[in-house]
Motif scaffolding. Sequence first.
Motif, PDB file in Angstrom:
ATOM      1  N   ALA A 196     -68.024 -18.919 -40.939  1.00 45.63           N
ATOM      2  CA  ALA A 196     -67.698 -18.416 -39.494  1.00 45.63           C
ATOM      3  C   ALA A 196     -68.650 -17.615 -39.152  1.00 45.63           C
ATOM      4  CB  ALA A 196     -66.570 -17.689 -39.811  1.00 45.63           C
ATOM      5  N   THR A 197     -69.410 -16.877 -39.581  1.00 43.93           N
ATOM      6  CA  THR A 197     -70.353 -16.156 -38.964  1.00 43.93           C
ATOM      7  C   THR A 197     -71.614 -17.033 -38.456  1.00 43.93           C
ATOM      8  OG1 THR A 197     -70.093 -14.247 -40.422  1.00 43.93           O
ATOM      9  CG2 THR A 197     -72.182 -14.402 -39.173  1.00 43.93           C
ATOM     10  N   MET A 244     -61.630 -13.435 -36.174  1.00 38.41           N
ATOM     11  CA  MET A 244     -61.830 -14.295 -37.046  1.00 38.41           C
ATOM     12  C   MET A 244     -61.838 -13.784 -38.452  1.00 38.41           C
ATOM     13  SD  MET A 244     -64.903 -16.581 -35.011  1.00 38.41           S
ATOM     14  CE  MET A 244     -65.120 -17.681 -36.487  1.00 38.41           C
ATOM     15  N   LEU A 245     -62.290 -12.301 -38.429  1.00 35.40           N
ATOM     16  CA  LEU A 245     -62.358 -11.448 -39.488  1.00 35.40           C
ATOM     17  C   LEU A 245     -61.050 -11.284 -40.171  1.00 35.40           C
ATOM     18  CD1 LEU A 245     -63.909  -9.736 -41.777  1.00 35.40           C
ATOM     19  CD2 LEU A 245     -63.967  -7.981 -40.013  1.00 35.40           C
ATOM     20  N   TRP A 265     -65.251 -12.353 -33.142  1.00 33.78           N
ATOM     21  CA  TRP A 265     -65.628 -12.075 -34.526  1.00 33.78           C
ATOM     22  C   TRP A 265     -64.646 -11.110 -35.200  1.00 33.78           C
ATOM     23  CZ3 TRP A 265     -66.938 -13.705 -38.845  1.00 33.78           C
ATOM     24  CH2 TRP A 265     -67.447 -12.787 -39.846  1.00 33.78           C
ATOM     25  N   GLN A 266     -63.957 -10.084 -34.361  1.00 34.20           N
ATOM     26  CA  GLN A 266     -62.850  -9.348 -35.020  1.00 34.20           C
ATOM     27  C   GLN A 266     -61.726 -10.110 -35.359  1.00 34.20           C
ATOM     28  OE1 GLN A 266     -62.660  -6.181 -32.059  1.00 34.20           O
ATOM     29  NE2 GLN A 266     -64.150  -4.853 -33.037  1.00 34.20           N
ATOM     30  N   LEU A 277     -70.200 -19.159 -35.291  1.00 29.89           N
ATOM     31  CA  LEU A 277     -70.009 -18.217 -34.081  1.00 29.89           C
ATOM     32  C   LEU A 277     -71.080 -17.775 -33.513  1.00 29.89           C
ATOM     33  CD1 LEU A 277     -68.249 -16.544 -32.219  1.00 29.89           C
ATOM     34  CD2 LEU A 277     -68.042 -14.816 -33.770  1.00 29.89           C
ATOM     35  N   PHE A 278     -72.183 -17.465 -34.411  1.00 31.79           N
ATOM     36  CA  PHE A 278     -73.266 -16.864 -33.868  1.00 31.79           C
ATOM     37  C   PHE A 278     -74.216 -17.881 -33.334  1.00 31.79           C
ATOM     38  CE2 PHE A 278     -74.157 -12.252 -34.990  1.00 31.79           C
ATOM     39  CZ  PHE A 278     -72.876 -11.983 -35.610  1.00 31.79           C
ATOM     40  N   GLN A 300     -68.221 -12.172 -28.148  1.00 33.72           N
ATOM     41  CA  GLN A 300     -68.416 -12.456 -29.489  1.00 33.72           C
ATOM     42  C   GLN A 300     -67.991 -11.292 -30.290  1.00 33.72           C
ATOM     43  OE1 GLN A 300     -72.715 -12.282 -30.347  1.00 33.72           O
ATOM     44  NE2 GLN A 300     -72.562 -13.411 -32.186  1.00 33.72           N
ATOM     45  N   GLU A 301     -68.075 -10.286 -29.947  1.00 29.82           N
ATOM     46  CA  GLU A 301     -67.759  -8.977 -30.706  1.00 29.82           C
ATOM     47  C   GLU A 301     -65.984  -9.236 -31.026  1.00 29.82           C
ATOM     48  OE1 GLU A 301     -66.931  -4.167 -30.501  1.00 29.82           O
ATOM     49  OE2 GLU A 301     -68.426  -5.157 -29.482  1.00 29.82           O
TER      50      GLU A 301
END
Length: 433
Positions: free
Chosen positions: A143-144, A122-123, A119-120, A147-148, A115-116
């Motif tokens: 997006a958050t 996607m950011l 997320w990086q 994903l979460f 996930q980390e």
Amino acid sequence: MEVEWPPAREPSAQRVWREILRPMAAQMRASAGELAQRAVARMQIELPELFADQQNVQENLVSTEASLRQLAQIIELAGDPRGVELPPSTLAIARSAVHRQVALADLMRLYRLAQERVWQWMLTHIVDKASDAADQAVALDLATGWLFAYVDEAMVRADRAYEVERDAWLRSAAAVRAAAVEEILADRERNEQRASKRLRYEVNRHHIGAIAWVEQASDSGENQAVLGDALAALANTLGAETTLIHSLGSLAVAGWMSRRDAFASDTLDAVGRGSRVPGVLPGVRIAVGEAGRGLEGFRRTHFEAGHARRVASLVGPRGAAVTRYRSVAVAALGTADRDHALSFITRVLGPLAADDEATFRLAMTLSVYLDENRSRSRAAERLTVHPNTVSYRVHQAEALLGRSVATDFLDVQVALAMLPARLGLARPRPDEL
């Protein structure tokens, strides 16, 4: 298109989804393989004990890539991730984690590490594509949420699959048998009578160890049954009287075949020539150790099969369906140190180590010629070509070497034995990406 995900139903959110997040999801789907490699590389750094061999790495790559493609599809369709069914390869890892005695907390940690990394990624994409600060904020919020919510649901379902499998596992004799196998292989169990009782498999016999594996999970998730059938077919070919199967994860199983009397050497030789075993499905690969007796033979033949599998994985598509340890023992020893092996092959063979098929055919002809004590006729028989063809190829190989094969004979023969593994040795490990 109906928007299922509640946070994306606002008009401004729908515009950001169409203009920023849907293209991002399409790019995620296209880059899923690369993203999976980066995520698994991070997992290997943080939890190296869960990646004991390349097969563990491969099954996590397959599972992570499948999950990334699923997440990308959910975002593209503005779907609700809370009702998602996990890919079969992901469920298979959760179940096999029980058999490999992986703690549930460590399994959940893998999800958070992935996930980390995602997320990086996607950011970075959102910051690059959304120039307007308000749009960027909306995109990050959406997006958050996606994903979460996806990861939380995936963890819940993986947890459930793990618990169901663990309950069944603990109630079965398989747990006792697996623990016994691990203690024997670790050389902690040295009593043959006790080991036989725990395994429900007679140890004081002649054994041949084998490992069957596939490179990726099937859509049906039935890999274990297919691999078990493959080892049963091998046992039948070898004339075994009893068979023991032990799971090595979702993509591989180990097996031992035994007889009270010694195995026929000609039968093992025939299997060792690499042709497909009758009854084994295409795509299944098998590595076979040498015959051994008693507890020590049980251990040794398994480790030999493991070395044969490592070499077969390095050789890749050029390899045979069945790899016998005796046939690749030199390559197994020589490739234990990857960088040293590559340097040795390149230094000794020079242009003869080129990757193209024509040069590789010359090198393999020379290898067979040397194995047959420089007999053109025996080499031709093994290669099913005319003796003159063998002579022609050997001369061409010597031209590429720039010297006669009589010079540095042993080095050349060892380098040729290692050459099929060269491409695998040259591939970067996931932690190098």
